[in-house]
Design an enzyme around this catalytic site. Sequence first.
Site, mmCIF file in Angstrom:
data_model
loop_
_atom_site.group_PDB
_atom_site.id
_atom_site.type_symbol
_atom_site.label_atom_id
_atom_site.label_comp_id
_atom_site.label_asym_id
_atom_site.label_seq_id
_atom_site.Cartn_x
_atom_site.Cartn_y
_atom_site.Cartn_z
ATOM 1 N N GLN A 98 -5.426 -14.670 -9.655
ATOM 2 C CA GLN A 98 -6.022 -13.556 -10.401
ATOM 3 C C GLN A 98 -5.855 -12.290 -9.577
ATOM 4 O OE1 GLN A 98 -10.257 -12.422 -10.942
ATOM 5 N NE2 GLN A 98 -10.016 -13.222 -13.017
ATOM 6 N N TYR A 178 -14.330 -3.546 -12.607
ATOM 7 C CA TYR A 178 -13.222 -3.188 -11.720
ATOM 8 C C TYR A 178 -12.353 -2.062 -12.289
ATOM 9 C CZ TYR A 178 -13.841 -6.745 -8.072
ATOM 10 O OH TYR A 178 -14.288 -7.482 -7.003
#
Length: 360
Positions: A98, A178
Amino acid sequence: MPLFAPFKIGQIALKNRIVMASMTRGRTTNPGHVPNELQVEYYRQRASAGLILAEGTWVSRDAIGFINVPGLFTPAQVDGWCKVTETVHQEGGVIFAQLAHSGAVSHPDFFGGLPPLAPSTVNPGLRAFTPEGFKDTVTPRAMTLDDIKRTVADYAAAGRNARDAGFDGVELHCATTYLLPQFLNSEQNTRQDAYGGNAEKRCRIVVEILEALISAWGPRRVGVKISPALSQGGFRPTEPTVETYDHLVSALNRLALSHLHVVRAAGDLTSSPIATLQDTVGYYRKRFEGPIIANLGFDRAAAMAAIDGGAADLVSFAKPFISNPDLVRRFEHNLPLAPPVADTFYQGGAKGYVDYPPAD
């Protein structure tokens, strides 16, 4: 029982539909952000999952925003991950990296006193886990067009590094608070250029990164995780959120993705501007044409219902995998789950990481 039945993502054969979700665990305690033997053992123990999504991994030094998290931007990091992927494959598992960038939720402590990069000069009102403990976020630096171009290239390079490290594919971290969700959010992204101002422009960087990753990996080896219903600190859904993610998912359908990973709503959205996303997974099931992974708060029964009813193709689990490395076996035989120790979620050594025993 479909939860335990095989499934194919593109040409990748998964032995069941139970996915280990990415979890930040803070065990990469070295200055080079290099995966170590603890990570090798941690992922080996959990290789019975149909798919492992490795912890969110930094794509560059600019991306760092949490202590003791590994990267994929140096040769040493690639070598460290090689040991992880080789071990998972020896155990018969499948593992995706990821790829992550923290953006505004980072802190100057990681950058010699400079504010972190972000879409705009908007403080997200959250807290960053720094070498000196948790600290409030600050007003970040707005990324220039050159910064954005370099960041897209950083993701592409990290994607190539993930391939060289032996991963089976990659997932783009476009969830939580994020960098990429910051671009998608009309309060965090106040730009009026090619990367902000309307839904299409807010989505542009995400699409560019995915195109770059698919170029490196080929079709059906790149997925993306989203959490449009998330509200945390100063980061919250806005009036344009539904339109923006509708545009994004429409664009995703034109790409050869492996999957869309959807974090469902954690609470009641009735009085929010995104009330239509209450059944988040079901909403995007109708709009995305590929495999759907459902995430957040599922237990065995709810996961089986989601797959039996066609709401999702796979279900991912986070906390249950922390304290139950043999989660698949426990689910399959309906065995009780061991509770995790919260104090060791984000820091520590082997304790609370690789010392949870399998069920008798």
